[in-house]
Motif scaffolding. Structure first.
Motif, PDB file in Angstrom:
ATOM      1  N   ALA A   1       0.852  -1.185   0.000  1.00 54.23           N
ATOM      2  CA  ALA A   1       0.000   0.000   0.000  1.00 54.23           C
ATOM      3  C   ALA A   1       0.891   1.239   0.000  1.00 54.23           C
ATOM      4  N   ASN A   2       0.278   2.351  -0.325  1.00 54.66           N
ATOM      5  CA  ASN A   2       0.943   3.649  -0.337  1.00 54.66           C
ATOM      6  C   ASN A   2       0.833   4.191   1.100  1.00 54.66           C
ATOM      7  N   ALA A   3       1.730   3.729   1.976  1.00 51.04           N
ATOM      8  CA  ALA A   3       1.474   3.906   3.407  1.00 51.04           C
ATOM      9  C   ALA A   3       2.744   4.135   4.213  1.00 51.04           C
TER      10      ALA A   3
ATOM     11  N   LEU B   1       4.355  13.741   4.822  1.00 49.80           N
ATOM     12  CA  LEU B   1       3.245  12.793   4.660  1.00 49.80           C
ATOM     13  C   LEU B   1       2.466  12.988   3.366  1.00 49.80           C
ATOM     14  N   GLN B   2       2.816  14.037   2.609  1.00 50.94           N
ATOM     15  CA  GLN B   2       2.048  14.320   1.390  1.00 50.94           C
ATOM     16  C   GLN B   2       2.105  13.168   0.402  1.00 50.94           C
ATOM     17  N   GLN B   3       3.216  12.442   0.403  1.00 50.14           N
ATOM     18  CA  GLN B   3       3.392  11.378  -0.589  1.00 50.14           C
ATOM     19  C   GLN B   3       2.606  10.114  -0.241  1.00 50.14           C
ATOM     20  N   TYR B   4       1.919  10.093   0.901  1.00 50.06           N
ATOM     21  CA  TYR B   4       1.220   8.865   1.307  1.00 50.06           C
ATOM     22  C   TYR B   4      -0.286   9.024   1.317  1.00 50.06           C
ATOM     23  N   ARG B   5      -0.952   7.889   1.155  1.00 54.38           N
ATOM     24  CA  ARG B   5      -2.406   7.827   1.231  1.00 54.38           C
ATOM     25  C   ARG B   5      -2.865   7.256   2.575  1.00 54.38           C
ATOM     26  N   TRP B   6      -2.091   6.314   3.110  1.00 53.58           N
ATOM     27  CA  TRP B   6      -2.495   5.606   4.324  1.00 53.58           C
ATOM     28  C   TRP B   6      -1.460   5.784   5.423  1.00 53.58           C
TER      29      TRP B   6
ATOM     30  N   LEU C   1      -5.404   9.100   4.813  1.00 58.28           N
ATOM     31  CA  LEU C   1      -5.025  10.514   4.936  1.00 58.28           C
ATOM     32  C   LEU C   1      -5.918  11.410   4.084  1.00 58.28           C
ATOM     33  N   GLU C   2      -6.403  10.875   2.965  1.00 57.57           N
ATOM     34  CA  GLU C   2      -7.245  11.697   2.086  1.00 57.57           C
ATOM     35  C   GLU C   2      -8.588  12.033   2.744  1.00 57.57           C
ATOM     36  N   PHE C   3      -8.994  11.212   3.710  1.00 53.44           N
ATOM     37  CA  PHE C   3     -10.223  11.535   4.440  1.00 53.44           C
ATOM     38  C   PHE C   3     -10.034  12.840   5.218  1.00 53.44           C
ATOM     39  N   TRP C   4      -8.881  12.969   5.869  1.00 52.78           N
ATOM     40  CA  TRP C   4      -8.620  14.203   6.639  1.00 52.78           C
ATOM     41  C   TRP C   4      -8.363  15.391   5.710  1.00 52.78           C
ATOM     42  N   ARG C   5      -7.804  15.099   4.542  1.00 48.22           N
ATOM     43  CA  ARG C   5      -7.485  16.196   3.615  1.00 48.22           C
ATOM     44  C   ARG C   5      -8.702  16.645   2.812  1.00 48.22           C
ATOM     45  N   GLY C   6      -9.757  15.855   2.852  1.00 49.41           N
ATOM     46  CA  GLY C   6     -10.927  16.114   2.014  1.00 49.41           C
ATOM     47  C   GLY C   6     -11.757  17.289   2.505  1.00 49.41           C
TER      48      GLY C   6
END
Ligand SMILES: *[C@@H]1O[C@H](CO)[C@@H](O)[C@H](O)[C@H]1NC(C)=O
Length: 388
Positions: free
Chosen positions: A77-79, A194-199, A290-295
């Motif tokens: 994963a991207n994590a 952390l920008q480079q990660y999704r999880w 992380l995209e949930f928090w960035r959304g």
């Protein structure tokens, strides 16, 4: 002397013995050591992580006809792991990383991202890097993500702290604890590292992992469209959040477009949203998107809450803030209780109760003393809400 005929004969005998043992273990669950294996062949409740997510070797071949284990274990994963720590937390950070490596990451080599409100010492970097099996990065939190904003009314904040000290609330008088809660609520996912990660999987200094994690929780979350994973849920101290739910209700009225269908409001409120029952996920452990928090939903939510000043006038924790957001902006099926992951943050431990899970994970914790059904835990509320 090499005797191919004899070797083949022995292999046939061996195969007959092994398969006989296997069949017997299915027919008689109490047959010797095979009792733990028998769990792997029985259907698992759909809330548990299914067999195909288990690392090659941890599950007998053939239990997952759909997926090839070797292919699964090489997927990544991207994590990253995320740890917020001070230099004085060095020994405890090394211990946490060592445990998560031994129990999981030594088979995956996911990166580790460490953040601090001041630069890490060379000693800190050397010792943490020595126990990590993947890439390690060390970052400093930008001041504007950490310090109390200038617009906070300091007299009111001081009064709030004094009140919580008088009420004997843990960290009631601490400004740095409040900075940390606000940072974890609204800023960690914006850190450049952390920008480079999704999880991410959040860990802290001095936590313990009591079971082998023989599956990849990141891939599980990703494949199932999950958003937020937890191991412990409990009640928040009401003195730390007296005005929080009122602001949440105002937010819901103002931004109805952000509220998910089939959300988990029923887990957090027993009267249709009128009052908060204080149930929240204990956020010192999180595996989340992380995209949930960035959304847009969470961005509006954090900005709204932050503008009320409650991180400083009261003592809002990132745990209730994250939990309420996950409960409102995700559907309840996107929340994941990781029963399989034995986890301890003083003074509470989640230990899997299912004997198969517990033996398979080689858990070192005592399942009879798991926090799950302690009076202060919200696990009963969760089970009821999820219809388990
Ligand atoms: C990982 O996730 C981040 C954030 O969503 C994204 O920007 C990046 O492109 C992803 N990397 C890969 C390799 O998919």
């Amino acid at each position: 002397m090499y005797a191919p005929g004899r070797t083949r004969y022995l292999l046939v005998i061996l195969a007959v013995v092994v398969s006989g043992h296997y069949l017997l273990s299915l027919a008689h669950p109490s047959y010797g050591r095979a009792t733990s294996l028998s769990h792997l062949f029985s259907p698992r409740p759909n809330t548990n992580v299914p067999a195909e997510y288990y690392t090659h070797g941890a599950v007998p071949p053939g239990t997952s006809p759909q997926l090839d284990h070797l292919e699964i274990s090489s997927r990544r994963a991207n994590a990253s792991f995320v740890i917020l720590a001070r230099n004085s937390d060095l020994d405890n950070t090394v211990r946490s990383v060592r445990e998560v490596e031994d129990r999981f990451n030594t088979r995956h080599h996911y990166p580790l991202t460490l953040l601090n409100d001041e630069p890490f010492t060379e000693d800190f970097k050397r010792r943490v890097s020595a126990v990590a099996s993947g890439p390690v990065s060390f970052g400093v939190v930008p001041k504007e993500h950490w310090v109390q904003p200038a617009w906070i009314d300091e007299a009111r904040a001081t009064k709030g702290r004094e009140q919580l000290v008088a009420d004997n609330v843990i960290y009631g008088g601490s400004v740095s604890y409040r900075n940390m809660c606000r940072f974890n609520s609204g800023f960690f996912f914006r850190h450049p590292l952390l920008q480079q990660y999704r999880w991410y999987w959040r860990i802290e200094p001095d936590v313990h992992f009591h079971c082998d994690v023989n599956f990849d929780p990141f891939l599980y979350m990703q494949d199932r469209g999950k958003v937020y994973g937890f191991t412990i849920t409990m009640y928040e101290f009401d003195k730390t959040i007296p005005s929080l739910w009122g602001h949440v209700k105002d937010f819901i009225k103002k931004y109805p477009q952000h509220i998910a269908k089939d959300n988990a409001l029923g887990f957090m409120s027993d009267d249709g949203g009128e009052t908060y029952n204080r149930c929240h996920f204990w956020s010192n452990f999180e595996i989340a998107d992380l995209e949930f928090w960035r959304g847009p939903a969470y961005t509006d939510f954090f900005n709204y809450l932050d503008s009320q000043g409650g991180f400083y006038y009261e003592r809002w924790g990132d745990a209730p803030v994250h939990s309420i957001a996950a409960g409102l902006f995700a559907s309840k099926d996107q929340l994941q209780f990781f029963e399989e992951i034995g986890y301890e943050h003083n003074p509470y431990t989640h230990c899997p109760k299912d004997p198969g899970m517990w033996e398979r994970g080689k858990c070192g914790c005592d399942p009879t003393r798991s926090f799950d059904y302690d009076g202060y835990s919200c696990m009963r509320q969760w089970d009821r809400f999820m219809g388990l």
